[in-house]
Design a protein around this motif. Structure first.
Motif, PDB file in Angstrom:
ATOM      1  N   LEU A 193       0.809  -1.225   0.000  1.00 22.61           N
ATOM      2  CA  LEU A 193       0.000   0.000   0.000  1.00 22.61           C
ATOM      3  C   LEU A 193       0.841   1.275   0.000  1.00 22.61           C
ATOM      4  O   LEU A 193       0.483   2.257  -0.686  1.00 22.61           O
ATOM      5  CB  LEU A 193      -0.930   0.007   1.219  1.00 22.61           C
ATOM      6  CG  LEU A 193      -2.046  -1.035   1.233  1.00 22.61           C
ATOM      7  CD1 LEU A 193      -2.780  -1.018   2.574  1.00 22.61           C
ATOM      8  CD2 LEU A 193      -3.041  -0.782   0.093  1.00 22.61           C
ATOM      9  N   PHE A 194       1.940   1.272   0.735  1.00 20.53           N
ATOM     10  CA  PHE A 194       2.654   2.529   0.974  1.00 20.53           C
ATOM     11  C   PHE A 194       4.138   2.500   0.608  1.00 20.53           C
ATOM     12  O   PHE A 194       4.802   3.530   0.691  1.00 20.53           O
ATOM     13  CB  PHE A 194       2.527   2.931   2.450  1.00 20.53           C
ATOM     14  CG  PHE A 194       1.109   3.040   2.920  1.00 20.53           C
ATOM     15  CD1 PHE A 194       0.301   4.081   2.505  1.00 20.53           C
ATOM     16  CD2 PHE A 194       0.577   2.085   3.778  1.00 20.53           C
ATOM     17  CE1 PHE A 194      -1.015   4.178   2.933  1.00 20.53           C
ATOM     18  CE2 PHE A 194      -0.736   2.176   4.224  1.00 20.53           C
ATOM     19  CZ  PHE A 194      -1.532   3.218   3.794  1.00 20.53           C
ATOM     20  N   GLY A 195       4.682   1.367   0.242  1.00 26.07           N
ATOM     21  CA  GLY A 195       6.082   1.312  -0.142  1.00 26.07           C
ATOM     22  C   GLY A 195       6.965   0.685   0.925  1.00 26.07           C
ATOM     23  O   GLY A 195       6.514   0.323   2.017  1.00 26.07           O
ATOM     24  N   TYR A 196       8.263   0.587   0.615  1.00 24.74           N
ATOM     25  CA  TYR A 196       9.187  -0.173   1.447  1.00 24.74           C
ATOM     26  C   TYR A 196       9.492   0.458   2.803  1.00 24.74           C
ATOM     27  O   TYR A 196       9.980  -0.222   3.708  1.00 24.74           O
ATOM     28  CB  TYR A 196      10.499  -0.384   0.689  1.00 24.74           C
ATOM     29  CG  TYR A 196      10.401  -1.421  -0.403  1.00 24.74           C
ATOM     30  CD1 TYR A 196      10.214  -2.762  -0.103  1.00 24.74           C
ATOM     31  CD2 TYR A 196      10.484  -1.056  -1.751  1.00 24.74           C
ATOM     32  CE1 TYR A 196      10.112  -3.718  -1.094  1.00 24.74           C
ATOM     33  CE2 TYR A 196      10.383  -2.007  -2.760  1.00 24.74           C
ATOM     34  CZ  TYR A 196      10.195  -3.329  -2.421  1.00 24.74           C
ATOM     35  OH  TYR A 196      10.087  -4.275  -3.413  1.00 24.74           O
ATOM     36  N   VAL A 197       9.220   1.742   2.970  1.00 24.32           N
ATOM     37  CA  VAL A 197       9.498   2.381   4.253  1.00 24.32           C
ATOM     38  C   VAL A 197       8.382   2.117   5.267  1.00 24.32           C
ATOM     39  O   VAL A 197       8.582   2.235   6.472  1.00 24.32           O
ATOM     40  CB  VAL A 197       9.713   3.902   4.069  1.00 24.32           C
ATOM     41  CG1 VAL A 197      10.043   4.575   5.386  1.00 24.32           C
ATOM     42  CG2 VAL A 197      10.839   4.156   3.078  1.00 24.32           C
ATOM     43  N   ALA A 198       7.202   1.743   4.787  1.00 19.11           N
ATOM     44  CA  ALA A 198       6.030   1.605   5.649  1.00 19.11           C
ATOM     45  C   ALA A 198       6.226   0.655   6.827  1.00 19.11           C
ATOM     46  O   ALA A 198       5.823   0.973   7.960  1.00 19.11           O
ATOM     47  CB  ALA A 198       4.819   1.182   4.814  1.00 19.11           C
ATOM     48  N   PRO A 199       6.830  -0.528   6.635  1.00 19.46           N
ATOM     49  CA  PRO A 199       7.018  -1.405   7.812  1.00 19.46           C
ATOM     50  C   PRO A 199       7.860  -0.768   8.908  1.00 19.46           C
ATOM     51  O   PRO A 199       7.626  -1.016  10.098  1.00 19.46           O
ATOM     52  CB  PRO A 199       7.734  -2.631   7.218  1.00 19.46           C
ATOM     53  CG  PRO A 199       7.394  -2.623   5.772  1.00 19.46           C
ATOM     54  CD  PRO A 199       7.282  -1.179   5.389  1.00 19.46           C
ATOM     55  N   PHE A 200       8.810   0.059   8.530  1.00 21.17           N
ATOM     56  CA  PHE A 200       9.656   0.727   9.523  1.00 21.17           C
ATOM     57  C   PHE A 200       8.882   1.803  10.278  1.00 21.17           C
ATOM     58  O   PHE A 200       9.120   2.018  11.470  1.00 21.17           O
ATOM     59  CB  PHE A 200      10.891   1.308   8.837  1.00 21.17           C
ATOM     60  CG  PHE A 200      11.722   0.281   8.130  1.00 21.17           C
ATOM     61  CD1 PHE A 200      12.672  -0.452   8.817  1.00 21.17           C
ATOM     62  CD2 PHE A 200      11.527   0.008   6.777  1.00 21.17           C
ATOM     63  CE1 PHE A 200      13.436  -1.423   8.184  1.00 21.17           C
ATOM     64  CE2 PHE A 200      12.272  -0.952   6.126  1.00 21.17           C
ATOM     65  CZ  PHE A 200      13.227  -1.674   6.829  1.00 21.17           C
ATOM     66  N   ASP A 201       7.937   2.445   9.585  1.00 21.32           N
ATOM     67  CA  ASP A 201       7.073   3.412  10.276  1.00 21.32           C
ATOM     68  C   ASP A 201       6.133   2.700  11.243  1.00 21.32           C
ATOM     69  O   ASP A 201       5.867   3.192  12.349  1.00 21.32           O
ATOM     70  CB  ASP A 201       6.273   4.227   9.252  1.00 21.32           C
ATOM     71  CG  ASP A 201       7.150   5.177   8.451  1.00 21.32           C
ATOM     72  OD1 ASP A 201       8.227   5.548   8.951  1.00 21.32           O
ATOM     73  OD2 ASP A 201       6.758   5.557   7.332  1.00 21.32           O
ATOM     74  N   MET A 202       5.615   1.528  10.839  1.00 21.78           N
ATOM     75  CA  MET A 202       4.790   0.734  11.746  1.00 21.78           C
ATOM     76  C   MET A 202       5.595   0.311  12.978  1.00 21.78           C
ATOM     77  O   MET A 202       5.107   0.385  14.107  1.00 21.78           O
ATOM     78  CB  MET A 202       4.257  -0.505  11.022  1.00 21.78           C
ATOM     79  CG  MET A 202       3.253  -0.219   9.920  1.00 21.78           C
ATOM     80  SD  MET A 202       2.808  -1.723   9.017  1.00 21.78           S
ATOM     81  CE  MET A 202       2.061  -2.708  10.317  1.00 21.78           C
ATOM     82  N   ALA A 203       6.833  -0.113  12.737  1.00 17.61           N
ATOM     83  CA  ALA A 203       7.695  -0.507  13.858  1.00 17.61           C
ATOM     84  C   ALA A 203       7.945   0.673  14.788  1.00 17.61           C
ATOM     85  O   ALA A 203       7.959   0.517  16.022  1.00 17.61           O
ATOM     86  CB  ALA A 203       9.018  -1.054  13.326  1.00 17.61           C
ATOM     87  N   LEU A 204       8.146   1.850  14.219  1.00 17.67           N
ATOM     88  CA  LEU A 204       8.375   3.054  15.017  1.00 17.67           C
ATOM     89  C   LEU A 204       7.199   3.321  15.960  1.00 17.67           C
ATOM     90  O   LEU A 204       7.389   3.592  17.157  1.00 17.67           O
ATOM     91  CB  LEU A 204       8.597   4.252  14.093  1.00 17.67           C
ATOM     92  CG  LEU A 204       8.663   5.636  14.740  1.00 17.67           C
ATOM     93  CD1 LEU A 204       9.845   5.731  15.699  1.00 17.67           C
ATOM     94  CD2 LEU A 204       8.754   6.717  13.670  1.00 17.67           C
ATOM     95  N   ILE A 205       5.980   3.215  15.440  1.00 14.02           N
ATOM     96  CA  ILE A 205       4.785   3.455  16.262  1.00 14.02           C
ATOM     97  C   ILE A 205       4.700   2.440  17.399  1.00 14.02           C
ATOM     98  O   ILE A 205       4.442   2.781  18.561  1.00 14.02           O
ATOM     99  CB  ILE A 205       3.519   3.394  15.380  1.00 14.02           C
ATOM    100  CG1 ILE A 205       3.527   4.549  14.370  1.00 14.02           C
ATOM    101  CG2 ILE A 205       2.256   3.446  16.244  1.00 14.02           C
ATOM    102  CD1 ILE A 205       2.434   4.448  13.324  1.00 14.02           C
TER     103      ILE A 205
END
Length: 456
Positions: A193-205
């Motif tokens: 949905l959002f690209g390769y950075v998205a999992p890292f943003d989820m992890a950050l949250i």
């Protein structure tokens, strides 16, 4: 339907059946339904599993993100080596920090450092990404020691039994497997949905949420707060040199986890058939990575459940002898030869090996809680991660044949088996090391529990 997918569903059925069998026939551990213990256990598991989720979300897409940023293969390999190198170099410092300045603060530091590592993934600059790998490697050292040291100290200070601690470790292993599967699926959807950075943003949250819970809900505890970092490191080396039980546990930890990391790096090429061949499973040069990973995690859960069965009949010092022996047998086939026709046999061996890993995690935690002194627990745990990370760095930097790597794994696991036999004989009639917390725990249990409930 491929052999890999069928295996996954068979394992799910086995895991579910084992769970209901254990619920029906398992012996209830005394004190396991105590409200204070249930709250303590659940609070730890929530925080620990959030911390693991922050790690699992990132793992599958680190390499893919670097490729997306058009980094060369050599640069990507350097970044991975830097991460393991940071864990090897900074791990002991982080461990000493935990023992002196507090385990709660150390877990908060984990959340902060790993969150900063996630933020660096928004940049395609090599040096920013390198900083992120260094931060991530340091955070990993905390993940594999900080949470456990906090748990063991708090558990003993409240006077809970060793069997209850075994139960927590077992549930942590089972929960970690479930979290890994969920995170793998969630990360895939996020990337789509959002690209390769998205999992890292989820992890950050998730890491921020975990950090807040630790800050608000976890009381602080220490090792030896009066000692300086140099003394903690010196005491850890002295303990390893003079206490054969600690040395045995450390060598077993380094060799088994080193074999496990080598397995993680090599299972894909070991199971991938040549492009020209077509397996009976219907995959030509391809394998269903998602189902295979999920099958590994279910095997891990089965191992976590079997740990409780084994503890009802024997001590980890005893039954882990046979677990290490079995794990070495599981990797013999890929250590001898690689053939497309033998891939199903190799895969079955890998599944049993993952089951052994599921037994290893709660068992090694339980044994460390008995024999590693609480005042320098984190320092010692991270000290033995140095040879572990060194093994991984060597594997990453040298182009060893896959058969040779698995031969090394089998050799390491045979050594683990032999050392475990020695440890079992060594501890058969010996009492475990008691920390100051376990010695005073019975006296302060009521006051501590009241204070803990008040924090909640």
């Amino acid at each position: 339907m491929s052999f890999f997918i069928i295996s996954f569903f068979v394992l799910v059925a086995m895991c579910v059946g084992l769970y209901f069998y254990s619920r029906k026939s398992g012996t209830k551990i005394e004190g396991s339904s105590d409200p204070g213990f249930v709250y303590f256990r659940n609070l730890y598991l929530v925080v620990y599993l959030l911390g693991m989720a922050g790690d699992w979300l990132q793992g599958p897409y680190v390499y893919a993100l670097y490729e997306h940023y058009k980094l060369s293969k050599r640069d990507i390999e350097f970044l991975f080596v830097a991460g393991f190198g940071a864990s090897m170099l900074f791990g002991t410092v982080v461990g000493s920090f935990s023992d002196k300045f507090g385990r709660q603060r150390n877990c908060i530091l984990y959340g902060i450092i790993y969150s900063l590592s996630c933020l660096t993934k928004h940049s395609s600059n090599f040096w920013v990404l390198l900083l992120g790998r260094l931060l991530g490697g340091t955070a990993t050292s905390i993940l594999w020691s900080g949470f456990e040291t906090w748990l063991i100290h708090e558990h003993h200070s409240r006077g809970y039994s060793d069997r209850l601690l075994e139960e927590i470790f077992s549930w942590a292993t089972i929960g970690n497997s479930i979290v890994a599967i969920v995170c793998g699926v969630a990360a895939q959807y996020a990337v789509d949905l959002f690209g390769y950075v998205a999992p890292f943003d989820m992890a950050l949250i998730i890491l921020v949420i975990m950090t807040v819970i630790v800050w608000l809900k976890w009381p602080e505890n220490y090792g030896d707060a009066s000692a300086d970092l140099k003394k903690n490191f010196s005491d850890a080396l002295t303990t390893v040199r003079t206490d054969r039980r600690v040395l045995c546990l450390g060598v077993v930890q380094s060799l088994f986890e080193g074999s496990m990391y080598c397995f993680v790096l090599e299972w894909t090429p070991a199971l991938t058939p040549s492009a020209a061949s077509t397996m009976s499973s219907g995959h030509a040069g391809k394998i269903p990575h998602g189902y295979i990973f999920a099958a590994y995690m279910v095997s891990l859960m089965i191992g976590g459940q079997l740990f409780s069965f084994c503890c009802n009949r024997s001590k980890p010092e005893s039954f882990m002898r046979w677990v290490f022996g079995l794990s070495s047998v599981c990797l013999v086939q890929p250590a001898l030869m690689r053939s497309d026709s033998l891939i199903p046999i190799t895969f079955v061996g890998f599944l049993v090996f993952e089951c052994c890993v599921g037994l290893f995690w709660p068992a090694i935690g339980t044994m460390r809680s008995k024999y590693v002194p609480d005042s320098i627990r984190a320092t010692i745990m991270n000290l033995f991660r140095i040879p572990l990370n060194l093994v991984v760095v060597i594997i990453l930097t040298q182009n060893f044949p896959i058969v040779f790597i698995f031969k090394c794994c089998v050799f390491f696991l045979i050594i683990c088996c032999g050392i475990q036999f020695y440890l079992e004989r060594l501890t058969r009639d010996e009492a475990p090391v008691e920390s100051a917390d376990s010695q005073t725990g019975a006296k302060s249990t009521e006051n501590d529990q009241g204070e803990f409930q008040g924090i909640a």
